[in-house]
Write a protein that holds these residues in place. Structure first.
Motif, mmCIF file in Angstrom:
data_model
loop_
_atom_site.group_PDB
_atom_site.id
_atom_site.type_symbol
_atom_site.label_atom_id
_atom_site.label_comp_id
_atom_site.label_asym_id
_atom_site.label_seq_id
_atom_site.Cartn_x
_atom_site.Cartn_y
_atom_site.Cartn_z
ATOM 1 N N ALA A 128 0.747 -1.195 -0.058
ATOM 2 C CA ALA A 128 0.100 -0.211 -0.186
ATOM 3 C C ALA A 128 0.923 1.439 0.108
ATOM 4 O O ALA A 128 0.593 2.298 -0.602
ATOM 5 N N ASP A 129 2.005 1.209 0.643
ATOM 6 C CA ASP A 129 2.933 2.475 0.743
ATOM 7 C C ASP A 129 3.482 2.565 -0.531
ATOM 8 O O ASP A 129 3.659 3.767 -1.013
ATOM 9 N N LEU A 180 0.800 7.389 -13.012
ATOM 10 C CA LEU A 180 0.852 8.415 -11.910
ATOM 11 C C LEU A 180 0.020 8.544 -10.933
ATOM 12 O O LEU A 180 -1.417 8.378 -11.411
ATOM 13 N N PRO A 181 -0.138 8.641 -9.859
ATOM 14 C CA PRO A 181 -1.328 8.322 -8.687
ATOM 15 C C PRO A 181 -1.598 9.727 -8.376
ATOM 16 O O PRO A 181 -1.294 10.528 -7.627
ATOM 17 N N PHE A 182 -2.807 10.149 -8.975
ATOM 18 C CA PHE A 182 -3.423 11.415 -8.882
ATOM 19 C C PHE A 182 -4.278 11.445 -7.590
ATOM 20 O O PHE A 182 -4.265 12.374 -6.940
ATOM 21 N N LYS A 223 -6.872 8.863 -1.488
ATOM 22 C CA LYS A 223 -7.191 7.156 -1.667
ATOM 23 C C LYS A 223 -5.924 6.570 -1.210
ATOM 24 O O LYS A 223 -6.079 5.475 -0.560
ATOM 25 N N TYR A 224 -4.581 6.918 -1.571
ATOM 26 C CA TYR A 224 -3.675 5.780 -1.287
ATOM 27 C C TYR A 224 -3.254 6.066 0.147
ATOM 28 O O TYR A 224 -2.951 5.276 0.871
ATOM 29 N N ARG A 239 -3.117 3.661 5.660
ATOM 30 C CA ARG A 239 -3.564 3.756 6.992
ATOM 31 C C ARG A 239 -4.660 2.584 7.562
ATOM 32 O O ARG A 239 -3.987 1.827 8.434
ATOM 33 N N GLU A 240 -5.304 2.160 6.341
ATOM 34 C CA GLU A 240 -5.755 0.735 6.770
ATOM 35 C C GLU A 240 -5.048 -0.414 6.576
ATOM 36 O O GLU A 240 -5.231 -1.207 7.542
#
Length: 198
Positions: A71-72, A111-113, A117-118, A123-124
């Motif tokens: 997730a990171d 590209l993570p816009f 969300k990320y 955190r989850e």
């Protein structure tokens, strides 16, 4: 070894006393007590290493850690390089490079816009990881407490047996004898004698 014999005997006779263990294994009571103490320490250590529930919970925590790391990484750009080979046959028409197999190269970037969300996914995953670690620690504590309770009950039963054998039963016998003598001399009645015998 004697440790193995004692452990086997205790497994098949959980209510056994130290004297019973000593007689069955043919060792002294003191040696049986020492072995039981050592077994308690060894079992506590083995519990943490070999218990299948704890192993499963440890693997769940490792999986949660890997999910947290993944997730990171999702929040970073993702680059992809590719090479593709296309096999072609010769064409009936005259074409430039007829029958030559083309090779294609590709480069792509994701590209993570949506950073929120990320961040939420990170955190989850982190919470799942800490929950898995806590669940494993809780289960380990419960199992350790159960083991300590079992050995406490064993030692407490030994203490009670010694208390009855060395103190209470001899005193009750003395009390009965004194009451019997008092009955014979006429100082107490028959009901007092029956009551002392109980």
């Amino acid at each position: 070894t004697n440790h193995g014999h004692v452990l086997f005997f205790l497994a098949s006779n959980p209510d056994a006393r130290t004297r019973d263990i000593a007689d069955a294994v043919r060792i002294t009571e003191r040696a049986a007590q020492r072995i039981v103490r050592e077994l308690e320490e060894e079992l506590a250590a083995l519990l943490k290493i070999r218990n299948p529930e704890l192993k499963a919970l440890g693997h769940a925590a490792a999986q949660a850690k890997a999910s947290m790391d993944l997730a990171d990484r999702e929040a970073y750009p993702d680059f992809t390089l590719g090479v593709e080979h296309i096999q072609t046959d010769r064409a009936d028409m005259p074409v430039h490079d007829n029958g030559k197999d083309p090779i294609l190269a590709s480069v792509s970037m994701t590209l993570p816009f949506f950073s929120k969300k990320y961040a939420a996914a990170e955190r989850e995953a982190e919470r799942r990881y800490w929950a898995a670690l806590k669940e494993r620690a809780d289960r380990e504590n419960t199992l350790s407490a159960d083991l300590k309770t079992a050995f406490f009950r064993f030692r407490d039963a030994e203490r009670k047996i010694d208390l009855y054998r060395k103190t209470l039963l001899p005193k009750a016998g003395q009390s009965l004898e004194v009451t019997r003598q008092a009955f014979e001399s006429g100082q107490v009645n028959f009901l007092d004698l029956v009551d002392a015998q109980r």
